[in-house]
Design a protein around this motif. Sequence first.
Motif, short mmCIF file in Angstrom:
data_model
loop_
_atom_site.label_atom_id
_atom_site.label_comp_id
_atom_site.label_asym_id
_atom_site.label_seq_id
_atom_site.Cartn_x
_atom_site.Cartn_y
_atom_site.Cartn_z
N PHE A 257 -5.75 6.54 -5.97
CA PHE A 257 -4.40 6.70 -5.44
C PHE A 257 -3.57 5.47 -5.74
O PHE A 257 -4.02 4.34 -5.53
CB PHE A 257 -4.41 6.93 -3.92
N ARG A 258 -2.34 5.65 -6.20
CA ARG A 258 -1.43 4.52 -6.38
C ARG A 258 -0.85 4.09 -5.04
O ARG A 258 -0.74 2.90 -4.75
CB ARG A 258 -0.31 4.89 -7.34
N ASP A 259 -0.47 5.08 -4.23
CA ASP A 259 0.13 4.79 -2.94
C ASP A 259 -0.89 4.18 -2.00
O ASP A 259 -2.04 4.62 -1.93
CB ASP A 259 0.70 6.07 -2.31
N ILE A 260 -0.45 3.15 -1.26
CA ILE A 260 -1.33 2.46 -0.33
C ILE A 260 -1.01 2.93 1.08
O ILE A 260 0.14 2.87 1.51
CB ILE A 260 -1.13 0.94 -0.42
N PRO A 261 -2.01 3.40 1.82
CA PRO A 261 -1.73 3.86 3.19
C PRO A 261 -1.38 2.68 4.10
O PRO A 261 -1.80 1.55 3.87
CB PRO A 261 -3.06 4.51 3.61
N LYS A 262 -0.57 2.96 5.12
CA LYS A 262 -0.22 1.93 6.10
C LYS A 262 -1.46 1.53 6.89
O LYS A 262 -2.33 2.35 7.16
CB LYS A 262 0.86 2.44 7.05
N GLU A 263 -1.52 0.26 7.26
CA GLU A 263 -2.68 -0.27 7.97
C GLU A 263 -2.25 -0.92 9.27
O GLU A 263 -1.08 -1.26 9.46
CB GLU A 263 -3.42 -1.29 7.09
N ASP A 264 -3.22 -1.09 10.16
CA ASP A 264 -2.98 -1.76 11.44
C ASP A 264 -3.75 -3.07 11.42
O ASP A 264 -4.98 -3.08 11.42
CB ASP A 264 -3.46 -0.86 12.58
N LEU A 265 -3.02 -4.19 11.39
CA LEU A 265 -3.65 -5.50 11.24
C LEU A 265 -4.61 -5.79 12.38
O LEU A 265 -5.74 -6.27 12.14
CB LEU A 265 -2.58 -6.59 11.16
N VAL A 266 -4.22 -5.52 13.61
CA VAL A 266 -5.08 -5.82 14.76
C VAL A 266 -6.39 -5.04 14.67
O VAL A 266 -7.48 -5.60 14.88
CB VAL A 266 -4.34 -5.51 16.08
N SER A 267 -6.29 -3.75 14.35
CA SER A 267 -7.51 -2.93 14.22
C SER A 267 -8.39 -3.42 13.08
O SER A 267 -9.62 -3.43 13.19
CB SER A 267 -7.13 -1.46 13.99
N MET A 268 -7.76 -3.84 12.00
CA MET A 268 -8.53 -4.33 10.85
C MET A 268 -9.29 -5.60 11.20
O MET A 268 -10.43 -5.79 10.77
CB MET A 268 -7.58 -4.58 9.67
N LEU A 269 -8.68 -6.47 11.99
CA LEU A 269 -9.35 -7.71 12.39
C LEU A 269 -10.55 -7.40 13.29
O LEU A 269 -11.60 -8.05 13.18
CB LEU A 269 -8.37 -8.64 13.10
N LYS A 270 -10.39 -6.41 14.17
CA LYS A 270 -11.51 -6.02 15.03
C LYS A 270 -12.63 -5.41 14.21
O LYS A 270 -13.81 -5.67 14.44
CB LYS A 270 -11.02 -5.03 16.09
N MET A 271 -12.26 -4.57 13.24
CA MET A 271 -13.27 -3.95 12.38
C MET A 271 -14.00 -5.00 11.56
O MET A 271 -15.21 -4.90 11.32
CB MET A 271 -12.61 -2.93 11.46
#
Length: 465
Positions: free
Chosen positions: A350-364
């Motif tokens: 996919f060229r398009d990048i999905p939106k992300e949640d920074l706080v959730s990513m840091l927890k993950m």
Amino acid sequence: MALWGKKKNRDTDPETRENKKKTGLLKRLWHKVRNIDWKDPVTRWKALFVALIGSVVIFGGGYGVISFTNSPSFCANCHEMAPEVSTFTASAHSEITCVQCHIKPGFVNMMTHKVISLKEVYHHVMGIPEQIVQTEHEAVSDENCLQCHSKNRLVTASKDLIVNHKGHIEEGVPCISCHSGVAHAKIAARGINTEEVRSHWTEDVAQQMMEQKYLAPNMGTCIDCHDKVNNGEKPWKDVAYLVPPNPEHLEEAEKEETKETKNAVKHEAGTEEEAAEAVKAHDEKTQALILEAVGKQTKDVKLSMACETCHQRVKVPENHRVENWNGNHGGTALQELDTCVDCHQDSKWFRDIPKEDLVSMLKMAEVEEENKEHKYTANINVVREQSRINKFCSACHGERPESHVESEVWLTAHADKAKTPETKAECLVCHDREEPKPDSTDVQAPTDVYCQYCHRTGFKDDVKK
């Protein structure tokens, strides 16, 4: 002695006191300048000295101001730039200044940019934007890139990809159409540089966010552009194709849309159907592109989509070359799924990048760090889920198997194929046991045929998913 002549006693000279009362400051200065004796050599030397000192002050001060405002430390003074500055510091471009990328070479371009940038000062004082986004008018120019990089490179630094950079540039393809994430890891497109998360950005966070898949162009970047070229388009001609959408522009568009449709009657069912059709069309196109990328083109194309066209090192694995691999790879997928998805993952296509949640990513990231020693073990449920949600897998798994023959025959003959828990598990790769709920968040089968449509009284030996 005054600079331009004899100093008069302002307190005793009646003429001076009278003039002081009657004339203003500017007029008195003009009289002084007009009465200067420019034929006097000493006066000319004094004027030259004053002009020299003034030039040093003006140009030296101006140069100092420009140099300071060109430095990354100046950008770091504004807290809204924390995501951009921290990612830049963690990037391979951290040894150069911001302006070497963001301002075209040349003094005129430099000064023009300084004037235009006054709007950023205005926003900083009057109201910081929700998100910092590179606009269409500020896209990084090839001139900036070519100050350091050669356009004659034919392979990437990894020596894997064959990319004719000169051919792309001469065709008019801008550098940032492929390399937009090299300095900031596409944080704007990912939506992780907004006001609400700026306080989370530190050097450590920036290092975590600078993943290779965001620094380098992903497979979808190449495929999307090549596919458009094969359809007669040149997508890079539209600058909006190269930069993330500006949230302010999106808000304006939404407002305009609201004005146009506020009196219209919306049919919810129709809207959902249209959305479902759009998702379906997107999935079908993605799957078609994937099949083309593995060398199964069904039409003549200007740019080949086969992997071997561009990749030197990525070859088809030997175990894929066995007879009837398409029908017999299930066992390998079950045992080596983690290896399979290294190549066969949607994010690469996919060229398009999905939106992300920074706080959730840091927890993950914290959880992943704790479980980094965890290894994949064979699990049919995990494989079944992957075959449904992974577009690369469902490109084939969504089709009716040849073993199912004609529907009316298969309906009365498939019982013998689903007698054991193992064989039933194979059925559930494509079919849900119960009717999928439209609002369910669980993974749904790639087909709308489910077991209880016919088996409404249940099964003798139920196998739960």
